[in-house]
Write an enzyme that holds these catalytic residues in place. Sequence first.
Site, PDB file in Angstrom:
ATOM      1  N   ASP A  50      60.462  -4.347 -82.335  1.00  0.00           N
ATOM      2  CA  ASP A  50      60.132  -3.369 -81.298  1.00  0.00           C
ATOM      3  C   ASP A  50      60.871  -2.068 -81.585  1.00  0.00           C
ATOM      4  OD1 ASP A  50      58.998  -2.858 -78.501  1.00  0.00           O
ATOM      5  OD2 ASP A  50      61.092  -2.252 -78.280  1.00  0.00           O
ATOM      6  N   HIS A 118      55.275   4.899 -73.799  1.00  0.00           N
ATOM      7  CA  HIS A 118      56.681   4.554 -73.535  1.00  0.00           C
ATOM      8  C   HIS A 118      57.040   4.612 -72.044  1.00  0.00           C
ATOM      9  CE1 HIS A 118      60.862   4.593 -75.640  1.00  0.00           C
ATOM     10  NE2 HIS A 118      60.960   3.999 -74.476  1.00  0.00           N
TER      11      HIS A 118
HETATM   12  N1  LIG Z   1      60.267   0.185 -73.214  1.00  0.00           N
HETATM   13  C1  LIG Z   1      61.437   0.609 -72.787  1.00  0.00           C
HETATM   14  O1  LIG Z   1      61.548   1.577 -72.017  1.00  0.00           O
HETATM   15  C2  LIG Z   1      62.658  -0.099 -73.219  1.00  0.00           C
HETATM   16  C3  LIG Z   1      62.582  -0.937 -74.308  1.00  0.00           C
HETATM   17  N2  LIG Z   1      63.694  -1.587 -74.767  1.00  0.00           N
HETATM   18  C4  LIG Z   1      63.539  -2.454 -75.969  1.00  0.00           C
HETATM   19  O2  LIG Z   1      64.034  -3.749 -75.676  1.00  0.00           O
HETATM   20  C5  LIG Z   1      65.053  -4.081 -76.601  1.00  0.00           C
HETATM   21  C6  LIG Z   1      66.058  -5.024 -75.973  1.00  0.00           C
HETATM   22  O3  LIG Z   1      66.638  -4.470 -74.812  1.00  0.00           O
HETATM   23  P1  LIG Z   1      68.083  -3.785 -74.770  1.00  0.00           P
HETATM   24  O4  LIG Z   1      68.018  -2.734 -73.742  1.00  0.00           O
HETATM   25  O5  LIG Z   1      68.513  -3.449 -76.147  1.00  0.00           O
HETATM   26  O6  LIG Z   1      69.024  -4.892 -74.167  1.00  0.00           O
HETATM   27  P2  LIG Z   1      69.339  -6.444 -74.409  1.00  0.00           P
HETATM   28  O7  LIG Z   1      69.236  -7.081 -73.083  1.00  0.00           O
HETATM   29  O8  LIG Z   1      68.568  -6.985 -75.549  1.00  0.00           O
HETATM   30  O9  LIG Z   1      70.873  -6.394 -74.766  1.00  0.00           O
HETATM   31  C7  LIG Z   1      71.376  -5.826 -75.942  1.00  0.00           C
HETATM   32  C8  LIG Z   1      72.894  -5.881 -75.892  1.00  0.00           C
HETATM   33  O10 LIG Z   1      73.322  -7.245 -75.809  1.00  0.00           O
HETATM   34  C9  LIG Z   1      74.150  -7.562 -76.928  1.00  0.00           C
HETATM   35  N3  LIG Z   1      73.813  -8.951 -77.302  1.00  0.00           N
HETATM   36  C10 LIG Z   1      72.701  -9.385 -77.924  1.00  0.00           C
HETATM   37  N4  LIG Z   1      72.709 -10.729 -78.055  1.00  0.00           N
HETATM   38  C11 LIG Z   1      73.860 -11.163 -77.494  1.00  0.00           C
HETATM   39  C12 LIG Z   1      74.447 -12.443 -77.332  1.00  0.00           C
HETATM   40  N5  LIG Z   1      73.830 -13.542 -77.768  1.00  0.00           N
HETATM   41  N6  LIG Z   1      75.662 -12.522 -76.715  1.00  0.00           N
HETATM   42  C13 LIG Z   1      76.281 -11.399 -76.275  1.00  0.00           C
HETATM   43  N7  LIG Z   1      75.779 -10.151 -76.390  1.00  0.00           N
HETATM   44  C14 LIG Z   1      74.574 -10.031 -77.002  1.00  0.00           C
HETATM   45  C15 LIG Z   1      73.846  -6.532 -77.976  1.00  0.00           C
HETATM   46  O11 LIG Z   1      74.945  -6.300 -78.810  1.00  0.00           O
HETATM   47  P3  LIG Z   1      74.982  -6.715 -80.377  1.00  0.00           P
HETATM   48  O12 LIG Z   1      73.901  -5.959 -81.077  1.00  0.00           O
HETATM   49  O13 LIG Z   1      76.338  -6.293 -80.789  1.00  0.00           O
HETATM   50  O14 LIG Z   1      74.784  -8.199 -80.442  1.00  0.00           O
HETATM   51  C16 LIG Z   1      73.549  -5.310 -77.104  1.00  0.00           C
HETATM   52  O15 LIG Z   1      74.762  -4.698 -76.685  1.00  0.00           O
HETATM   53  C17 LIG Z   1      65.600  -2.708 -77.019  1.00  0.00           C
HETATM   54  O16 LIG Z   1      66.412  -2.770 -78.160  1.00  0.00           O
HETATM   55  C18 LIG Z   1      64.321  -1.936 -77.163  1.00  0.00           C
HETATM   56  O17 LIG Z   1      63.679  -2.277 -78.381  1.00  0.00           O
HETATM   57  C19 LIG Z   1      64.879  -1.490 -74.101  1.00  0.00           C
HETATM   58  C20 LIG Z   1      65.013  -0.666 -73.006  1.00  0.00           C
HETATM   59  C21 LIG Z   1      63.907   0.102 -72.487  1.00  0.00           C
HETATM   60  O1  LIG Z   2      65.287   9.007 -75.457  1.00  0.00           O
HETATM   61  C1  LIG Z   2      64.993   8.172 -74.687  1.00  0.00           C
HETATM   62  C2  LIG Z   2      65.538   6.849 -74.788  1.00  0.00           C
HETATM   63  O2  LIG Z   2      65.192   6.276 -76.013  1.00  0.00           O
HETATM   64  C3  LIG Z   2      65.078   5.928 -73.687  1.00  0.00           C
HETATM   65  O3  LIG Z   2      63.709   5.856 -73.623  1.00  0.00           O
HETATM   66  C4  LIG Z   2      65.687   4.600 -73.963  1.00  0.00           C
HETATM   67  O4  LIG Z   2      67.050   4.709 -73.803  1.00  0.00           O
HETATM   68  C5  LIG Z   2      65.077   3.520 -73.141  1.00  0.00           C
HETATM   69  O5  LIG Z   2      66.025   2.931 -72.368  1.00  0.00           O
HETATM   70  C6  LIG Z   2      64.406   2.566 -74.103  1.00  0.00           C
HETATM   71  O6  LIG Z   2      65.118   1.790 -74.727  1.00  0.00           O
HETATM   72  O7  LIG Z   2      63.217   2.635 -74.246  1.00  0.00           O
END
Ligand SMILES: NC(=O)C1=CN([C@@H]2O[C@H](COP(=O)(O)OP(=O)(O)OC[C@H]3O[C@@H](n4cnc5c(N)ncnc54)[C@H](OP(=O)(O)O)[C@@H]3O)[C@@H](O)[C@H]2O)C=CC1
Ligand SMILES: O=C[C@H](O)[C@@H](O)[C@@H](O)[C@H](O)C(=O)O
Length: 316
Positions: A50, A118
């Site tokens: 993603d 997005h």
């Molecule tokens: N469409 C949207 O608007 C959004 C989309 N997203 C997408 O969703 C993905 C996932 O969501 P995200 O917001 O990153 O949050 P997550 O809920 O996936 O959490 C990520 C965090 O948790 C830590 N982590 C991961 N696995 C573990 C574990 N087993 N134990 C302890 N800590 C852990 C990671 O650190 P570490 O890497 O050090 O393990 C990082 O700090 C994003 O990366 C993005 O691709 C996210 C937000 C908004």
């Molecule tokens: O610039 C904007 C950022 O990427 C915002 O869209 C993200 O922080 C969001 O939480 C995601 O992960 O999709």
Amino acid sequence: MAKLPGVTLSSCEKPMPVIGMGTCSFPPADLETTKTAIIEAIKAGYRHFDTAFAYGSEKPLGEAIAEALTLGLIMSRDELFITTKLWSSFAERDQIVPACKMSLQNIQLDYIDMYLIHLPVRLTGTVFSMPVEKDAIEPLDVKGVWEGMEECVKLGLTKGIGVSNFSCKKLEEVLAVATIPPAVNQVELNPTWQQKELREFCKAKGIEITAFSPLGANNTKWGDNRVMDSDVLAEIAKPRGKTVAQVALRWVYEQGVSLVAKSYNKERMKQNLQIFDWSLSEEELEKISQIPQRKGVTLASILGPHDLVLELDAEV
Ligand SMILES: NC(=O)C1=CN([C@@H]2O[C@H](COP(=O)(O)OP(=O)(O)OC[C@H]3O[C@@H](n4cnc5c(N)ncnc54)[C@H](OP(=O)(O)O)[C@@H]3O)[C@@H](O)[C@H]2O)C=CC1
Ligand SMILES: O=C[C@H](O)[C@@H](O)[C@@H](O)[C@H](O)C(=O)O
């Protein structure tokens, strides 16, 4: 590593692996770190990635895919399911095809598997720093934007199209104008924001929910530690010899949705896939259903507390 379960999406041939690797990191990771993490993730068995134009991870993802092919970790690009997202600065009828082509160029691919809008807003001008000025935010021209998304499918730039951060109300607006209905709505979903109403709505409409921030995005600027610090989850995890993260991810999976979790740590990314050979009991599910609910990732926290944004945050 056994193949991960896949979900069948509307108007999309290839099943989407139920767990994907997120690539939005905080603080933002450099290209080499991101590329290395993605290669490790492919080795660990991840086949769904993603990304988003806004994350800056499209380029390292493309480099990682190219290297995985050279190394023989995968035989063909078709083995992967790649999701990317239309950034809100390009959320205008005529800018969508060029924006999609730009993402394809970044990832060095001929097609992406899933292209998502997005956010349910348009930003005027090219905005990269958040929060944005009030005047830079406009309501989305749903009809025009969805036509642009459908054109991306017709041109073969993407196999499927969908949305992200859309409420039931916003989805209704898309469904009212769509020739190709949205296959996916990617939203925040975890034990502290369970999204019951949206889940029911999407199920009835045949829209797959993909949970983002399934661990609550702990240690990031947009998330918090309510999932990882949850006593309820810790009490369930301990006697089972599981981690809190595994209990949270298993719970999300058992709600019948797919998920994208981010870890760039080799051990944690493997741990996050170990959720398929056990299940939660009725009693445990009941305890999780009692966890206090609050949205963690608000649009206001990303874009600023402007009226239009607050209205969108209030919709379910
Ligand atoms: N469409 C949207 O608007 C959004 C989309 N997203 C997408 O969703 C993905 C996932 O969501 P995200 O917001 O990153 O949050 P997550 O809920 O996936 O959490 C990520 C965090 O948790 C830590 N982590 C991961 N696995 C573990 C574990 N087993 N134990 C302890 N800590 C852990 C990671 O650190 P570490 O890497 O050090 O393990 C990082 O700090 C994003 O990366 C993005 O691709 C996210 C937000 C908004
Ligand atoms: O610039 C904007 C950022 O990427 C915002 O869209 C993200 O922080 C969001 O939480 C995601 O992960 O999709």
